[in-house]
Design a protein around this motif. Structure first.
Motif, mmCIF file in Angstrom:
data_model
loop_
_atom_site.group_PDB
_atom_site.id
_atom_site.type_symbol
_atom_site.label_atom_id
_atom_site.label_comp_id
_atom_site.label_asym_id
_atom_site.label_seq_id
_atom_site.Cartn_x
_atom_site.Cartn_y
_atom_site.Cartn_z
ATOM 1 N N LYS A 75 12.645 49.008 7.872
ATOM 2 C CA LYS A 75 12.277 50.061 8.803
ATOM 3 C C LYS A 75 11.675 49.727 10.069
ATOM 4 C CE LYS A 75 10.905 53.800 7.202
ATOM 5 N NZ LYS A 75 11.984 54.595 7.428
ATOM 6 N N ILE A 76 12.701 49.020 10.246
ATOM 7 C CA ILE A 76 13.133 48.176 11.851
ATOM 8 C C ILE A 76 14.425 48.362 12.581
ATOM 9 C CG2 ILE A 76 12.348 46.363 13.223
ATOM 10 C CD1 ILE A 76 9.447 45.053 11.123
ATOM 11 N N ILE A 77 14.290 48.152 13.582
ATOM 12 C CA ILE A 77 15.824 48.274 13.801
ATOM 13 C C ILE A 77 15.969 46.539 15.605
ATOM 14 C CG2 ILE A 77 17.309 49.137 15.585
ATOM 15 C CD1 ILE A 77 17.527 50.465 12.829
ATOM 16 N N GLY A 78 16.447 46.150 15.468
ATOM 17 C CA GLY A 78 16.285 45.356 16.455
ATOM 18 C C GLY A 78 17.308 45.671 18.040
ATOM 19 N N VAL A 79 17.023 45.738 18.911
ATOM 20 C CA VAL A 79 18.082 45.752 20.062
ATOM 21 C C VAL A 79 17.551 44.792 20.791
ATOM 22 C CG1 VAL A 79 17.892 47.896 22.149
ATOM 23 C CG2 VAL A 79 16.590 48.218 20.467
ATOM 24 N N PHE A 80 19.377 44.619 20.792
ATOM 25 C CA PHE A 80 19.628 43.049 21.756
ATOM 26 C C PHE A 80 19.696 43.382 23.145
ATOM 27 C CE2 PHE A 80 19.617 42.027 17.377
ATOM 28 C CZ PHE A 80 19.051 41.215 16.657
ATOM 29 N N LEU A 81 19.554 42.718 23.858
ATOM 30 C CA LEU A 81 19.468 43.289 25.382
ATOM 31 C C LEU A 81 19.365 42.010 25.944
ATOM 32 C CD1 LEU A 81 16.911 45.253 26.462
ATOM 33 C CD2 LEU A 81 19.320 46.316 25.588
ATOM 34 N N THR A 82 20.668 42.027 27.383
ATOM 35 C CA THR A 82 20.924 40.636 28.347
ATOM 36 C C THR A 82 19.562 40.990 28.937
ATOM 37 O OG1 THR A 82 23.673 41.248 27.798
ATOM 38 C CG2 THR A 82 22.459 39.651 29.926
ATOM 39 N N ASP A 83 18.791 41.644 29.593
ATOM 40 C CA ASP A 83 17.583 42.035 29.985
ATOM 41 C C ASP A 83 17.037 42.572 30.542
ATOM 42 O OD1 ASP A 83 16.841 41.820 33.058
ATOM 43 O OD2 ASP A 83 18.201 41.911 34.277
ATOM 44 N N PHE A 84 16.059 42.890 30.843
ATOM 45 C CA PHE A 84 14.748 44.136 30.489
ATOM 46 C C PHE A 84 14.984 45.000 31.951
ATOM 47 C CE2 PHE A 84 15.267 42.484 26.534
ATOM 48 C CZ PHE A 84 13.958 41.877 26.093
ATOM 49 N N ARG A 85 14.857 44.253 32.662
ATOM 50 C CA ARG A 85 14.505 45.207 34.193
ATOM 51 C C ARG A 85 15.925 46.294 34.544
ATOM 52 N NH1 ARG A 85 15.319 39.887 38.186
ATOM 53 N NH2 ARG A 85 17.558 39.385 36.523
ATOM 54 N N GLY A 86 14.890 46.689 35.508
ATOM 55 C CA GLY A 86 15.828 48.083 35.764
ATOM 56 C C GLY A 86 15.663 49.427 35.291
ATOM 57 N N ASP A 87 15.490 50.466 36.564
ATOM 58 C CA ASP A 87 15.280 51.748 35.126
ATOM 59 C C ASP A 87 16.530 51.865 33.785
ATOM 60 O OD1 ASP A 87 14.214 52.445 36.884
ATOM 61 O OD2 ASP A 87 15.121 54.287 38.448
ATOM 62 N N VAL A 88 18.065 51.430 33.881
ATOM 63 C CA VAL A 88 18.652 51.393 33.251
ATOM 64 C C VAL A 88 18.382 51.218 31.923
ATOM 65 C CG1 VAL A 88 21.366 51.340 32.236
ATOM 66 C CG2 VAL A 88 21.212 51.215 34.745
ATOM 67 N N TYR A 89 17.746 49.965 31.735
ATOM 68 C CA TYR A 89 17.078 49.609 29.765
ATOM 69 C C TYR A 89 15.981 50.176 29.832
ATOM 70 C CZ TYR A 89 20.118 45.527 31.111
ATOM 71 O OH TYR A 89 21.378 44.923 31.145
ATOM 72 N N GLY A 90 14.770 50.743 30.697
ATOM 73 C CA GLY A 90 13.612 51.303 30.408
ATOM 74 C C GLY A 90 14.368 52.995 29.659
ATOM 75 N N ASP A 91 14.955 53.814 30.758
ATOM 76 C CA ASP A 91 15.368 54.873 29.438
ATOM 77 C C ASP A 91 15.814 54.780 28.291
ATOM 78 O OD1 ASP A 91 14.112 56.406 32.052
ATOM 79 O OD2 ASP A 91 15.722 56.134 33.403
ATOM 80 N N LEU A 92 16.776 53.875 28.749
ATOM 81 C CA LEU A 92 17.828 53.739 27.556
ATOM 82 C C LEU A 92 16.667 53.028 26.079
ATOM 83 C CD1 LEU A 92 20.616 52.486 25.710
ATOM 84 C CD2 LEU A 92 19.824 50.186 26.289
ATOM 85 N N LEU A 93 15.967 52.581 25.930
ATOM 86 C CA LEU A 93 14.992 51.705 25.236
ATOM 87 C C LEU A 93 13.556 53.126 25.135
ATOM 88 C CD1 LEU A 93 13.964 48.521 26.403
ATOM 89 C CD2 LEU A 93 15.205 48.752 24.773
ATOM 90 N N TYR A 94 13.922 53.741 26.113
ATOM 91 C CA TYR A 94 12.733 55.692 25.491
ATOM 92 C C TYR A 94 13.528 56.238 24.486
ATOM 93 C CZ TYR A 94 9.634 59.102 25.718
ATOM 94 O OH TYR A 94 9.031 60.236 26.048
ATOM 95 N N GLY A 95 15.457 56.292 24.823
ATOM 96 C CA GLY A 95 15.761 57.075 24.073
ATOM 97 C C GLY A 95 16.229 56.630 22.870
ATOM 98 N N ILE A 96 16.305 55.331 22.375
ATOM 99 C CA ILE A 96 15.816 54.501 21.668
ATOM 100 C C ILE A 96 14.535 54.872 20.737
ATOM 101 C CG2 ILE A 96 15.807 52.428 19.658
ATOM 102 C CD1 ILE A 96 18.159 51.861 22.395
ATOM 103 N N LYS A 97 13.361 54.679 21.187
ATOM 104 C CA LYS A 97 12.198 54.617 20.373
ATOM 105 C C LYS A 97 12.324 55.923 20.204
ATOM 106 C CE LYS A 97 8.112 53.411 21.512
ATOM 107 N NZ LYS A 97 6.776 55.209 21.285
#
Length: 335
Positions: free
Chosen positions: A60-82
Motif C-alpha cells: 500500500k505504498i507507492i514510490g515516487v522517484f525524483l532527480t531533485d526535490f527543489r522548486g515549485d514544480v516538485y512540491g505541487d507535483l508531489l501534492y497532487g500525487i499524495k
C-alpha cells in the motif's frame, strides 16, 4: 529480535495462532487473542513488515522517484500525487539516487512514479517485464506495465517561440536544459522546428542546466556580445523558469531592462514568475494535476485496469517580460 515463534512458545500456542491473533483474524477466540497481544507487548514485539508484505504481496505504498526535490514544480507535483494516493488508502515514499532503485525489485513498494534521469530506460523495462507497475513522467516507453504521463513539451516550446516571433524578433537566444533531460530535448526539438518553419528567424543556443546558475551564465554570455540599450530588444527563451529567474538576477546588475531591452519567456509558471518584476511570460500547466493523473494511472495498472498514455495540456501566460511588439530597424527604414 523477538519473533512470533517466541510469542507462540510463551503463550503455549502454535505459530499460526499467533499470526491470526496479530492480524485480527476471527479464527482465534477473544480470550486467546488478548493473551497473545499482551505477551507480544510485554516482549516488545515489532512486526517484520518486509516479510508480511512479501506474504501479502502488497505494501500500500507507492514510490515516487525524483532527480531533485527543489522548486515549485516538485512540491505541487508531489501534492497532487499524495492527494490521490491517500484518498485511495495508499501512502507515498519519495526517493532519489541509485540506491533507492532496489525498492522495486525487492518489492518494498507496489508501484513507482518516475521522474528521475538516474533510471536507465532499459532498467525500467526490465522491472516492468518482471511484473512491476510503473508510470513514467520523463520518457516514452512501451510496455503493458508502464504508462506515460507526459507534459506537452513541444506545444509549450512552440507557443513560446511563436510569441517571440509575433513580437517582431528574428534572432532568438535559447537557454537549454541539462544533457540527457527528456523535457529539454523535447522542447528543443519544437524550438528548432518552429524557427525553421518561420523561414525568417535564427537561433543561438546557450547550454543551460535548469538551475538559476544556468540563467545567470546565459545572461553573462548575452551581455558580452555588446548588447546595449540602443540596440533592438533581445529575445530569450529559457527552457524553464528557474533559469529565467537566474537571468533576471544577472540582468539586474546591468544597464538593460527586462521587458524593454530584453524580451524573455520561461517554462513552468512557477509561483515566483508572477511576483518578479517585470512579471515573467511563461508556459503554464497544472503540476498538481500532473501528479494526480500519474497517481491515478499507477493505481489503475496495479488493479489490472486498462490505461491510456496521457499528455498534459499547456498554455502561454503573457506578462510584462515579453508583452509588447517593437519596430525593427529594417521596418523603420521602410517608413
Amino acid at each position: 529480535m523477538v519473533s512470533i515463534k517466541d510469542i507462540a512458545k510463551q503463550a503455549g500456542v502454535s505459530i499460526s495462532t499467533v499470526s491470526y491473533a496479530l492480524n485480527g483474524s476471527d479464527k482465534v477466540t477473544e480470550e486467546t487473542c488478548a493473551r497473545i497481544l499482551a505477551i507480544a507487548k510485554e516482549l516488545n514485539y515489532v512486526p517484520n513488515a518486509a516479510a508480511r508484505n512479501l506474504k501479502k504481496r502488497q505494501t500500500k505504498i507507492i514510490g515516487v522517484f525524483l532527480t531533485d526535490f527543489r522548486g515549485d514544480v516538485y512540491g505541487d507535483l508531489l501534492y497532487g500525487i499524495k492527494e490521490i494516493l491517500n484518498r485511495k488508502g495508499y501512502d507515498l515514499i519519495v526517493c532519489s539516487g541509485k540506491q533507492s532503485h532496489r525498492m522495486l525489485p525487492e518489492r518494498m513498494i507496489d508501484g513507482a512514479i518516475v521522474l528521475d534521469q538516474t533510471f536507465d530506460s532499459q532498467e525500467l523495462l526490465n522491472y516492468a517485464e518482471r511484473g512491476h507497475k510503473i508510470v513514467v513522467l520523463d520518457r516514452e516507453l512501451n510496455h503493458p506495465n508502464i504508462n506515460q504521463v507526459l507534459l506537452d513539451n513541444k506545444a509549450g516550446a512552440a507557443l513560446a517561440i511563436e510569441h517571440l516571433l509575433e513580437l517582431g524578433h528574428r534572432k532568438l537566444y535559447v537557454v537549454t536544459g541539462p544533457e540527457g533531460s527528456y523535457d529539454s530535448w523535447q522542447r528543443m526539438q519544437a524550438v528548432k522546428q518552429t524557427i525553421e518553419r518561420s523561414g525568417v528567424a535564427e537561433m543561438i543556443e546557450i547550454d543551460g542546466d535548469f538551475e538559476k546558475s544556468g540563467g545567470e551564465q546565459a545572461a553573462e554570455i548575452i551581455l558580452q556580445q555588446h548588447v546595449s540599450p540602443d540596440s533592438e530588444p533581445v529575445a530569450v527563451f529559457c527552457l524553464n523558469d528557474e533559469m529565467a529567474v537566474g537571468f533576471y538576477n544577472r540582468m539586474a546588475q546591468s544597464e538593460l531592462t527586462i521587458g524593454k531591452d530584453i524580451h524573455i519567456v520561461g517554462f513552468d509558471n512557477i509561483e515566483l514568475a508572477q511576483y518578479i518584476q517585470p512579471r515573467l511570460t511563461t508556459i503554464d500547466y497544472s503540476k498538481r494535476k500532473w501528479g494526480a493523473v500519474a497517481a491515478e494511472q499507477v493505481l489503475k495498472i496495479i488493479a489490472g485496469e486498462d490505461v491510456e498514455h496521457e499528455r498534459l495540456y499547456v498554455t502561454l501566460v503573457q506578462r510584462e517580460s515579453a508583452g509588447a511588439a517593437f519596430i525593427t530597424q529594417d521596418q523603420q527604414n521602410l517608413r
